[in-house]
Design a protein around this motif. Sequence first.
Motif, mmCIF file in Angstrom:
data_model
loop_
_atom_site.group_PDB
_atom_site.id
_atom_site.type_symbol
_atom_site.label_atom_id
_atom_site.label_comp_id
_atom_site.label_asym_id
_atom_site.label_seq_id
_atom_site.Cartn_x
_atom_site.Cartn_y
_atom_site.Cartn_z
ATOM 1 N N PHE A 72 67.333 11.165 40.794
ATOM 2 C CA PHE A 72 66.546 10.331 41.731
ATOM 3 C C PHE A 72 65.415 11.342 42.493
ATOM 4 O O PHE A 72 64.693 10.712 42.956
ATOM 5 C CB PHE A 72 67.254 9.787 42.812
ATOM 6 N N ARG A 73 65.503 12.640 42.284
ATOM 7 C CA ARG A 73 64.594 13.375 42.850
ATOM 8 C C ARG A 73 63.817 14.184 41.764
ATOM 9 O O ARG A 73 64.260 15.797 42.019
ATOM 10 C CB ARG A 73 65.370 14.225 44.133
ATOM 11 N N ASP A 74 63.140 13.882 41.008
ATOM 12 C CA ASP A 74 62.616 14.723 39.802
ATOM 13 C C ASP A 74 61.435 15.785 40.133
ATOM 14 O O ASP A 74 61.171 16.678 39.501
ATOM 15 C CB ASP A 74 62.027 13.936 38.764
ATOM 16 N N ALA A 75 61.298 15.892 41.454
ATOM 17 C CA ALA A 75 60.353 16.987 42.053
ATOM 18 C C ALA A 75 61.198 18.207 42.199
ATOM 19 O O ALA A 75 60.859 19.346 42.460
ATOM 20 C CB ALA A 75 59.479 16.633 43.228
ATOM 21 N N SER A 76 62.570 18.253 42.265
ATOM 22 C CA SER A 76 63.429 19.186 42.613
ATOM 23 C C SER A 76 63.901 20.030 41.221
ATOM 24 O O SER A 76 64.547 19.334 40.412
ATOM 25 C CB SER A 76 64.900 18.812 43.196
ATOM 26 N N PRO A 77 63.442 21.289 41.035
ATOM 27 C CA PRO A 77 63.882 22.250 39.704
ATOM 28 C C PRO A 77 65.195 22.365 39.570
ATOM 29 O O PRO A 77 65.875 22.331 40.683
ATOM 30 C CB PRO A 77 63.023 23.297 39.878
ATOM 31 N N VAL A 78 65.661 22.138 38.308
ATOM 32 C CA VAL A 78 67.106 22.263 38.267
ATOM 33 C C VAL A 78 67.576 23.671 38.666
ATOM 34 O O VAL A 78 68.613 23.815 39.228
ATOM 35 C CB VAL A 78 67.423 22.328 36.700
ATOM 36 N N ILE A 79 66.860 24.656 38.702
ATOM 37 C CA ILE A 79 67.168 25.920 38.998
ATOM 38 C C ILE A 79 67.539 25.938 40.560
ATOM 39 O O ILE A 79 68.537 26.520 41.144
ATOM 40 C CB ILE A 79 66.187 27.119 38.983
ATOM 41 N N ASP A 80 66.494 25.156 41.278
ATOM 42 C CA ASP A 80 66.746 25.121 42.837
ATOM 43 C C ASP A 80 68.052 24.270 43.115
ATOM 44 O O ASP A 80 68.689 24.642 43.978
ATOM 45 C CB ASP A 80 65.621 24.490 43.519
ATOM 46 N N ILE A 81 68.386 23.064 42.411
ATOM 47 C CA ILE A 81 69.433 22.377 42.485
ATOM 48 C C ILE A 81 70.733 23.171 42.436
ATOM 49 O O ILE A 81 71.759 23.210 43.104
ATOM 50 C CB ILE A 81 69.451 20.984 41.817
#
Length: 290
Positions: A72-81
């Motif tokens: 639901f939060r596609d602005a968050s890069p996978v690496i940050d998550i």
Amino acid sequence: MTTADHYLARFQKVFEYIDARPDETPTVAELAGVAGFSKYHFHRQFAALFGFGVVGYIRLLRLKRASLQLAFRDASPVIDIALDTGYESPEAFARAFKSRFGQTPSDFRDAPDWPQWYETCKSLNEIRKTQMNQPAQEIEIVNFPETRIAVLEHRGDPRLIGDTVRKFIEWRKENKLHPSRSATFNLLYDDPAETAPEDYRFDVCAAIDRPVAENGFGVVEKVIPAGRCAVLRHVGTSEAIGETVSRLYFEWLPQSGETLRDFPMFFQRVAFFPDVPEHEAVTDVFLPLA
């Protein structure tokens, strides 16, 4: 309070301690101290009560939060998550994520397998449903104003509501209706426990002040009519919201002398998980009255 209640209350402190520190990794000894148990026995006590160890609980809790950020939060890069979830590299995060959900983080972001997600999170959600209850709120009667809403209708398996929400988020972004400026609502037509999955109906909605233009998403315009409503604030997990609904229908309503209006129950989503910790998510539950 019985001896058993007192025993469980000590674990309640552990759950609250973990939730208050979503980005920290407390040790077993630290958590044992919170509960007032011996560090030599705490892990076995936790596992015996809840079905898996406290370390596994924390990891799955974080992966659940990460999965919803991906969906639901596609602005968050996978690496940050990955880093926010406590993994030192995207590769380690991807291995752990796939072992739990059967998809890589990127694949889940593109097309979540929601039935697998529900199955994976089921034991975690049951624990949180029973152990993370917030203090009961007061029921109020309010005059709800007429509210125009943009609506994307979900029809079918309630486990797939996430896909409808993702589609609606995309429409909201295109129309610049950020939740901070446009209230988020849900209309509830059916009880998922009493309705066949193929017959289930649920609307995902946002308040609007202009007409809904023709669109390819299937978003239409509806109205929440003005009128009296009983409202009860639910603080905590979505899995436990059924208890709030039951309190309104089966405890409050028979004793209130009120009758129901011909309009479905609706929610207003005030604070969202994963934007806030799950135990701090806020939903106002409205029961329309005649």
